[in-house]
Design an enzyme around this catalytic site. Structure first.
Site, PDB file in Angstrom:
ATOM      1  N   ASN A 109     -39.583 -20.464  90.011  1.00 35.80           N
ATOM      2  CA  ASN A 109     -39.272 -19.354  90.913  1.00 35.80           C
ATOM      3  C   ASN A 109     -38.090 -19.628  91.823  1.00 35.80           C
ATOM      4  OD1 ASN A 109     -40.498 -21.206  92.484  1.00 35.80           O
ATOM      5  ND2 ASN A 109     -41.739 -19.753  93.637  1.00 35.80           N
ATOM      6  N   CYS A 110     -37.367 -20.733  91.610  1.00 37.26           N
ATOM      7  CA  CYS A 110     -36.189 -21.037  92.433  1.00 37.26           C
ATOM      8  C   CYS A 110     -34.961 -20.375  91.832  1.00 37.26           C
ATOM      9  CB  CYS A 110     -35.947 -22.539  92.502  1.00 37.26           C
ATOM     10  SG  CYS A 110     -37.079 -23.404  93.573  1.00 37.26           S
ATOM     11  N   LEU A 111     -34.124 -19.838  92.690  1.00 35.78           N
ATOM     12  CA  LEU A 111     -32.888 -19.204  92.227  1.00 35.78           C
ATOM     13  C   LEU A 111     -31.838 -20.246  91.940  1.00 35.78           C
ATOM     14  CD1 LEU A 111     -32.789 -16.243  94.741  1.00 35.78           C
ATOM     15  CD2 LEU A 111     -33.627 -16.233  92.403  1.00 35.78           C
TER      16      LEU A 111
END
Length: 111
Positions: A109-111
Site C-alpha cells: 500500500n506504499c506509493l
C-alpha cells in the site's frame, strides 16, 4: 536506480531501489542501501531491520506503517513502537524505506 556492487558482486535493484532477488541481502547490502537514503545505520536501525525481516518471515509480506508500529511496540516496547520514532530512523516513509534496507519487497500500500 543503478545496481549495487558489493564485494565485486552485482546486486540488481528495481527502479525504486528494492532488491530484485531477496537472497542478495546482507548487512553490507543494507549499509549500501541505507547510504543511498542518506541514513547511517545504528543499533536502533538494526533492531527495526531485524523486526521487519521477522515480520516478513511470519506474515510473508512487508508491513505497512500501522502494523509496523504495532509490531515494533510489541517487541521493543512502547517508547519505540511509535510513528515518530520510526520516522526519525527511516524518513520519510518508515515502512517503505525500512523494508527496502531490510531487503524486503515494497509494502503493497506504499506509493
Amino acid at each position: 536506480m543503478p545496481d549495487l556492487i558489493i564485494d565485486g558482486k552485482e546486486i540488481a535493484l528495481d527502479k525504486e531501489g528494492f532488491l530484485r532477488n531477496l537472497d542478495d541481502w546482507s548487512p553490507a547490502v543494507a549499509e549500501a542501501l541505507a547510504s543511498q537514503e542518506n541514513i547511517v545505520l545504528n543499533g536502533d536501525h538494526w533492531d527495526v531491520i531485524r523486526l521487519l525481516q521477522a515480520f516478513y518471515r511470519e506474515f510473508e509480506l512487508s508491513p505497512a506503517m500501522r502494523p509496523l508500529v504495532k509490531y515494533v511496540g510489541q517487541h521493543l516496547g512502547p517508547d519505540k513502537g511509535r510513528s515518530i520514532f520510526l520516522m526519525q530512523l527511516f524518513p520519510p516513509s518508515p515502512a517503505k524505506i525500512g523494508s527496502k534496507i531490510a531487503g524486503l519487497p515494497k509494502p503493497t500500500n506504499c506509493l
